[in-house]
Scaffold this motif. Structure first.
Motif, PDB file in Angstrom:
ATOM      1  N   ALA A   1       0.870   4.057  -3.038  1.00  0.00           N
ATOM      2  CA  ALA A   1       0.855   5.571  -2.833  1.00  0.00           C
ATOM      3  C   ALA A   1       2.164   6.505  -3.342  1.00  0.00           C
ATOM      4  N   ALA A   2       3.149   5.839  -3.105  1.00  0.00           N
ATOM      5  CA  ALA A   2       4.300   6.612  -3.720  1.00  0.00           C
ATOM      6  C   ALA A   2       4.423   6.461  -5.171  1.00  0.00           C
TER       7      ALA A   2
ATOM      8  N   ALA B   1       0.824  -1.267   0.057  1.00  0.00           N
ATOM      9  CA  ALA B   1      -0.054   0.116   0.082  1.00  0.00           C
ATOM     10  C   ALA B   1       0.739   1.278  -0.078  1.00  0.00           C
ATOM     11  N   VAL B   2       2.046   1.235   0.728  1.00  0.00           N
ATOM     12  CA  VAL B   2       2.947   2.454   0.760  1.00  0.00           C
ATOM     13  C   VAL B   2       3.531   2.696  -0.554  1.00  0.00           C
TER      14      VAL B   2
ATOM     15  N   THR C   1       7.633   5.189   5.103  1.00  0.00           N
ATOM     16  CA  THR C   1       6.448   5.737   4.741  1.00  0.00           C
ATOM     17  C   THR C   1       6.248   6.099   3.147  1.00  0.00           C
ATOM     18  N   ALA C   2       5.428   6.724   2.516  1.00  0.00           N
ATOM     19  CA  ALA C   2       5.333   6.976   1.380  1.00  0.00           C
ATOM     20  C   ALA C   2       6.436   7.881   0.728  1.00  0.00           C
TER      21      ALA C   2
ATOM     22  N   ARG D   1       1.828   6.378  -7.123  1.00  0.00           N
ATOM     23  CA  ARG D   1       0.609   7.268  -7.698  1.00  0.00           C
ATOM     24  C   ARG D   1       1.153   8.703  -7.649  1.00  0.00           C
ATOM     25  N   GLU D   2       2.073   9.188  -6.843  1.00  0.00           N
ATOM     26  CA  GLU D   2       2.456  10.388  -6.730  1.00  0.00           C
ATOM     27  C   GLU D   2       3.495  10.886  -7.894  1.00  0.00           C
TER      28      GLU D   2
END
Length: 393
Positions: free
Chosen positions: A247-248, A243-244, A344-345, A250-251
């Protein structure tokens, strides 16, 4: 013509390197057979016509004791040995003896975690080679842990009294006849041991069963491409980390496109997604030819396959030998390490940006690629095994 019996645990990452070696030996006219607690897995990787002698033993995912996903460090190592490696050796030993009697090999080729092979070979006076599918055992991993090293030696001595020759003395993790390491010192580092019986052959890559339905046309040639994988044995532990990663990624969707392997179904797959392709399994080797970076768990096979293609890595080790392999990646300059359970992302994205854009990381990955491709791979390993068979006659 010689006969080679390959003794392997029922683990994909330990069978795959031996598949290419077995194919080379067979192509040169030698007889080749396998011993494994999961013959179906071996035939799925080595081919339906592979000769496989079945034996007892715990098979991951088939019931029994399941390792808690949060185990780390010495506790994870103890669990691996007490609940898997030692029971596997005890269970496999009768089947290995029966296979030796039926197949009559000149040499046993034993995975470094299939202890039954070396102990039976020693008891029967047969030469054996170690197939080292990870280099962690040979890099001083236990130098600062004398109590752990002593505990491992005691467990192996007890195992020898049960299934081998009580008067024997060789370490079943490392053959005195031939040790084949599927890596090179350029990755392992200056601590890589040197001896006449040790041969660094680099990755052994062979054709893999096709992954049907992969949409190759989905790949966007205008963006950097990233593969995310946690290997075949970590589906139980990867939900948060994947999931992390998502997120990274998609950024960075304007400049990065990713293929994410999710065998446990931790993430929802969205139809028509042009930025992140989520699949339960992926054709890793052909994908690596097209990737610019890999995010992974620092599994030895995945790391070596990525570096064979000159692809730098973000490594997030989970357990077992993975922290050692991750250290090798960082020390040789070919990647960045992050904390699997806490990253973290933003931190993961920073690490990904580094391996995608830092020329030093790409140059280091290229250096390892050059060393790997000069080391001989399956061809070199097969030649060393032929020499051992010739010397034993």
């Amino acid at each position: 013509m010689s006969a080679f019996l390959l003794v392997v645990p029922p683990l994909t990452g330990h069978i795959n390197p031996a598949v290419g070696v077995a194919a080379r030996l067979a192509a040169r006219g030698h007889r080749v057979a396998w011993v494994c607690a999961d013959p179906v897995l071996v035939r799925g990787l080595a081919g339906a016509d592979a000769e496989v002698f079945g034996c007892a033993g715990p098979v991951p995912g088939a019931g029994g004791v399941v390792r808690p996903p949060d185990l780390r460090g010495a506790q994870a190592l103890k669990f691996l040995w007490e609940w898997y490696l030692l029971p596997l050796a005890d269970a496999m030993a009768p089947g290995v003896r029966a296979a030796v009697a039926a197949f009559r090999p000149d040499v046993l080729v034993c995975d470094q975690q299939a202890f039954a092979g070396p102990l039976v070979a020693e008891d029967l006076g047969l030469p054996w080679a170690t197939s080292a599918t990870t280099s962690a055992e040979f890099t001083g991993a236990y130098d600062g842990l004398p109590k752990v090293a002593a505990w491992l030696r005691l467990r192996l001595a007890e195992l020898r009294t049960r299934i081998g020759d009580p008067a024997g003395h060789t370490d079943p993790r490392s053959s005195p006849h031939l040790l084949l390491v599927f890596s090179t010192p350029e990755l392992i580092g200056p601590q890589a041991p040197l001896a006449p019986d040790i041969h660094y052959v680099g990755p052994s890559l062979a054709g893999r069963p096709a992954t049907p339905g992969f949409p190759w046309q989905w790949l966007d040639h205008g963006r950097a491409k990233v593969l995310v994988t946690l290997g075949t044995a970590n589906a139980d532990a990867g939900g948060r980390f994947l999931a992390v990663c998502l997120a990274a990624l998609r950024e960075r969707a304007d400049r990065v496109q990713a293929v994410l392997a999710d065998p446990g179904g931790a993430l929802p797959a969205a139809a028509g997604d042009k930025d992140v392709l989520i699949m339960p399994s992926v054709p890793q080797l052909p994908l690596l030819e097209r990737m610019d970076a890999v995010i992974c768990h620092a599994g030895h096979n995945t790391v070596c396959e990525a570096l064979w293609h000159g692809v730098p890595l973000v490594v997030a080790p989970i357990r077992d030998d993975q922290p050692v392999v991750a250290g090798q990646v960082v020390d040789c300059g070919a990647g960045v390490r992050v904390r699997f359970g806490r990253v973290t992302a933003p931190r993961l994205g920073e690490a990904l940006d580094t391996v995608l854009h830092d020329p030093a990381a790409r140059a280091a990955a290229a250096r390892v690629r050059t060393a790997f491709r000069a080391a001989g791979g399956a061809r070199g390993a097969a030649a060393h095994l032929e020499r051992l068979a010739g010397e034993s006659r």
